[in-house]
Design an enzyme around this catalytic site. Structure first.
Site, mmCIF file in Angstrom:
data_model
loop_
_atom_site.group_PDB
_atom_site.id
_atom_site.type_symbol
_atom_site.label_atom_id
_atom_site.label_comp_id
_atom_site.label_asym_id
_atom_site.label_seq_id
_atom_site.Cartn_x
_atom_site.Cartn_y
_atom_site.Cartn_z
ATOM 1 N N GLY A 12 -81.204 -33.999 -36.899
ATOM 2 C CA GLY A 12 -79.768 -33.708 -36.993
ATOM 3 C C GLY A 12 -79.016 -34.837 -37.649
ATOM 4 O O GLY A 12 -77.908 -35.193 -37.241
ATOM 5 N N ALA A 13 -79.620 -35.410 -38.710
ATOM 6 C CA ALA A 13 -79.123 -36.662 -39.282
ATOM 7 C C ALA A 13 -78.107 -36.479 -40.405
ATOM 8 O O ALA A 13 -77.653 -37.459 -40.979
ATOM 9 C CB ALA A 13 -80.291 -37.496 -39.800
ATOM 10 N N ARG A 15 -74.978 -35.517 -40.484
ATOM 11 C CA ARG A 15 -73.573 -35.874 -40.281
ATOM 12 C C ARG A 15 -73.357 -36.336 -38.844
ATOM 13 O O ARG A 15 -74.260 -36.297 -38.016
ATOM 14 C CB ARG A 15 -72.679 -34.666 -40.570
ATOM 15 N N VAL A 63 -86.477 -27.937 -36.047
ATOM 16 C CA VAL A 63 -87.106 -28.571 -34.887
ATOM 17 C C VAL A 63 -87.579 -27.564 -33.846
ATOM 18 O O VAL A 63 -88.377 -27.911 -32.969
ATOM 19 C CB VAL A 63 -86.161 -29.602 -34.220
ATOM 20 N N TYR A 153 -75.306 -24.676 -23.124
ATOM 21 C CA TYR A 153 -75.340 -26.068 -23.574
ATOM 22 C C TYR A 153 -75.534 -27.022 -22.396
ATOM 23 O O TYR A 153 -76.345 -27.963 -22.457
ATOM 24 C CB TYR A 153 -74.035 -26.371 -24.299
ATOM 25 N N ALA A 154 -74.813 -26.768 -21.292
ATOM 26 C CA ALA A 154 -74.930 -27.619 -20.109
ATOM 27 C C ALA A 154 -76.336 -27.560 -19.529
ATOM 28 O O ALA A 154 -76.919 -28.586 -19.154
ATOM 29 C CB ALA A 154 -73.905 -27.203 -19.057
ATOM 30 N N LYS A 157 -78.700 -29.490 -21.878
ATOM 31 C CA LYS A 157 -78.515 -30.942 -21.812
ATOM 32 C C LYS A 157 -78.996 -31.508 -20.479
ATOM 33 O O LYS A 157 -79.508 -32.635 -20.414
ATOM 34 C CB LYS A 157 -77.045 -31.282 -22.052
#
Length: 252
Positions: A12-13, A15, A63, A153-154, A157
């Site tokens: 994810g490089a 930006r 990925v 998302y939670a 993560k």
């Protein structure tokens, strides 16, 4: 850092946080593989690193796809050297309240975050254990503690934090440390997306957030890069299995 240049892979490089991570690790003396869905998307980051005297190459990979990850890691090892530093940063948002969230929204976030972290970590650990040295840093989030409209998302993560602690236990005897960074509000394009979802002007969103942060400001991608720089240092070898909340104040 060391007499032998380390090779770091940053996903994810293209930006935001990923770009800052790539540039910081290059400034620390590492050869950097800047990875995103499109290699062209990483061209600005790679150009900036090279202009500053660093070493970097852009790579395209998904990925969440096993074959893509295998090809990526093989290419990096052949072209830049054994990847002994990995920063799992690639991520997406598909925010919505639970009753509006589709199965595709759930699966996309889980695949990129959890499956992606798993596939990348599994692929590079072979090089790390062979070298007897490695550093894995995964980007979690304060949303792991729960956040309205981000059930997918939670959960992803929070899963990353459990994944991090487990890998630290498994890989420690091979000289590999595994840690996670949980950013608070960092000003990136993804933050703008969150503000839009909430129907709040971005400037107002940031201002409101800053008032609730003890250091009285929101974060920058460089704040996260600084934390990652510490975790991957040669002399951070006794720090593993940790989740560092970089959020301008304490978190539970």
């Amino acid at each position: 850092m060391t007499t032998n240049q380390r090779t770091a892979v940053v996903t994810g490089a293209a930006r935001g946080i990923g770009a800052a991570l790539a540039q910081r690790l290059a400034a620390d003396g590492m050869a950097v593989a800047a990875v995103d869905l499109s290699a062209d998307a990483c061209s600005d980051v790679v150009d900036a690193i090279r202009s500053a005297g660093g070493t970097a190459r852009a790579y395209a990979a998904d990925v969440a796809d096993e074959a893509s990850v295998t090809e990526l890691v093989d290419s990096v090892a052949a072209e830049l050297g054994p990847p002994t530093v990995l920063v799992n940063n690639a991520g997406v948002l598909r925010d919505n309240l639970l009753f509006r969230m589709s199965a595709d929204d759930w699966d996309t976030v889980m695949n990129v975050h959890l499956r992606g972290h798993f596939l990348m970590s599994r692929a590079v650990q072979a090089h790390m254990t062979e070298q007897g040295w490695g550093r894995i840093v995964s980007i979690s989030s304060t949303s792991a503690l729960g956040n309205r409209g981000q059930a997918n998302y939670a959960a992803a993560k929070a899963g990353i934090q459990g994944f991090t602690k487990t890998l630290a236990i498994e890989l420690g005897k091979f000289g590999v440390t595994v840690n996670a960074i949980a950013p608070g509000l960092i000003e990136t394009a993804m933050t703008r997306t969150t503000a839009e979802r909430m129907g709040v002007a971005y400037e107002q969103f940031v201002e409101n957030a800053a008032r609730q942060i003890p250091v009285a400001r929101t974060g920058t991608p460089e704040d996260i890069a600084a934390a990652a720089s510490f975790f991957v240092r040669e002399d951070a070898s006794f720090v593993s299995g940790q989740v560092l909340y970089v959020a301008g104040g304490p978190r539970a």
